[in-house]
Design a protein around this motif. Structure first.
Motif, short mmCIF file in Angstrom:
data_model
loop_
_atom_site.label_atom_id
_atom_site.label_comp_id
_atom_site.label_asym_id
_atom_site.label_seq_id
_atom_site.Cartn_x
_atom_site.Cartn_y
_atom_site.Cartn_z
N PHE A 31 90.19 88.80 18.20
CA PHE A 31 88.81 88.79 18.67
C PHE A 31 87.83 88.99 17.52
O PHE A 31 86.77 88.36 17.51
CB PHE A 31 88.61 89.84 19.78
CG PHE A 31 87.39 89.58 20.61
CD1 PHE A 31 87.29 88.45 21.41
CD2 PHE A 31 86.32 90.45 20.59
CE1 PHE A 31 86.15 88.19 22.17
CE2 PHE A 31 85.18 90.22 21.35
CZ PHE A 31 85.10 89.08 22.14
N SER B 209 88.76 91.11 26.82
CA SER B 209 88.16 90.41 25.67
C SER B 209 88.75 89.00 25.55
O SER B 209 88.04 88.06 25.20
CB SER B 209 88.32 91.20 24.38
OG SER B 209 89.67 91.41 24.05
N LYS B 210 90.02 88.85 25.85
CA LYS B 210 90.65 87.52 25.80
C LYS B 210 90.04 86.60 26.88
O LYS B 210 89.75 85.43 26.62
CB LYS B 210 92.15 87.64 26.00
CG LYS B 210 92.90 86.38 25.68
CD LYS B 210 94.41 86.63 25.65
CE LYS B 210 95.09 85.54 24.89
NZ LYS B 210 96.52 85.81 24.69
N PHE C 275 87.50 85.70 15.87
CA PHE C 275 86.74 84.81 16.75
C PHE C 275 85.24 85.11 16.70
O PHE C 275 84.43 84.21 16.47
CB PHE C 275 87.27 84.89 18.18
CG PHE C 275 86.46 84.12 19.17
CD1 PHE C 275 86.40 82.73 19.11
CD2 PHE C 275 85.75 84.77 20.16
CE1 PHE C 275 85.64 82.01 20.02
CE2 PHE C 275 84.99 84.06 21.07
CZ PHE C 275 84.94 82.68 21.00
N ILE C 276 84.85 86.36 16.90
CA ILE C 276 83.42 86.66 16.97
C ILE C 276 82.74 86.51 15.62
O ILE C 276 81.56 86.19 15.56
CB ILE C 276 83.12 88.04 17.62
CG1 ILE C 276 83.73 89.19 16.84
CG2 ILE C 276 83.55 88.02 19.08
CD1 ILE C 276 83.40 90.58 17.41
N LYS D 219 84.55 79.99 24.53
CA LYS D 219 85.04 78.73 23.96
C LYS D 219 84.74 77.55 24.89
O LYS D 219 84.35 76.48 24.44
CB LYS D 219 86.54 78.81 23.70
CG LYS D 219 86.91 79.70 22.54
CD LYS D 219 88.42 79.87 22.46
CE LYS D 219 88.80 80.94 21.46
NZ LYS D 219 90.24 81.25 21.50
N SER E 62 86.64 85.57 25.67
CA SER E 62 86.68 84.63 24.54
C SER E 62 87.02 83.23 25.05
O SER E 62 86.46 82.24 24.56
CB SER E 62 87.66 85.08 23.45
OG SER E 62 88.99 85.04 23.89
N ASN E 63 87.86 83.15 26.07
CA ASN E 63 88.16 81.84 26.68
C ASN E 63 86.91 81.23 27.30
O ASN E 63 86.64 80.04 27.15
CB ASN E 63 89.26 81.96 27.73
CG ASN E 63 90.61 82.27 27.13
OD1 ASN E 63 90.85 82.03 25.94
ND2 ASN E 63 91.50 82.82 27.93
#
Length: 168
Positions: free
Chosen positions: A35, A156-157, A38-39, A164, A160-161
């Motif tokens: 994460f 958080s996953k 990603f961020i 995206k 994040s999906n």
């Protein structure tokens, strides 16, 4: 060990199912690494973007993840310390309404999340198996500290999906 049925509200099954690891500490460590990467890659020009009317901006989504993590970690702390006082739910829409995301930079929101996640890692790394399996009540549902760790990693996953798919 993974959380078992009856140690969390069925509402959280989706988040827990997103976590592949068999150990909560590994799950949180891996989730953190993924994460953070990603961020840190999020484009600044998308910070105030919302994919539809009445949907949260990217900064608001990140603040929601941060707020939820704070609350889930607090619940885990209370339960791990054998505190059986029922804890209330929270209204994420009301929290975001008063979060002042529009007045903040994307970087400040990201740094706040990182600070909160590092505190979460510290808490869960300090808990032994007995503490992780202690139960409490939140939002009128039984939950363990262990389940809350998986919920944090999966939450958080999940978001994040969504980021995206809908924001980038």
């Amino acid at each position: 060990m993974r959380p078992t049925e009856g140690t969390y509200a069925t509402y959280f099954e989706h988040y827990i199912s997103l976590v592949e690891e068999q150990d909560v500490k590994d799950a949180l460590k891996n989730s953190t690494e993924q994460f953070f990467t990603f961020i840190d890659s999020l484009p600044k020009d998308k910070a105030d973007f919302a994919y539809a009317k009445d949907k949260w901006t990217l900064k608001e989504v990140l603040l929601h993840i941060t707020d939820a993590e704070r609350i889930f970690s607090y619940r885990a702390l209370r339960f791990s310390r054998n505190d059986t006082t029922p804890l209330p739910s929270f209204d994420e829409n009301e929290f975001i309404h008063f979060a002042n995301a529009g007045k903040r930079s994307l970087q400040s929101v990201i740094e706040e999340f990182k600070t909160v996640r590092n505190a979460t890692l510290s808490l869960f790394n300090s808990l032994d198996d007995d503490e992780l399996t202690r139960k409490g009540i939140s939002s009128s549902q039984t939950c363990t500290a262990l389940a809350l760790g998986y919920i944090i990693a999966g939450h958080s996953k999940h978001h994040s999906n969504i980021i995206k798919e809908r924001y980038l």
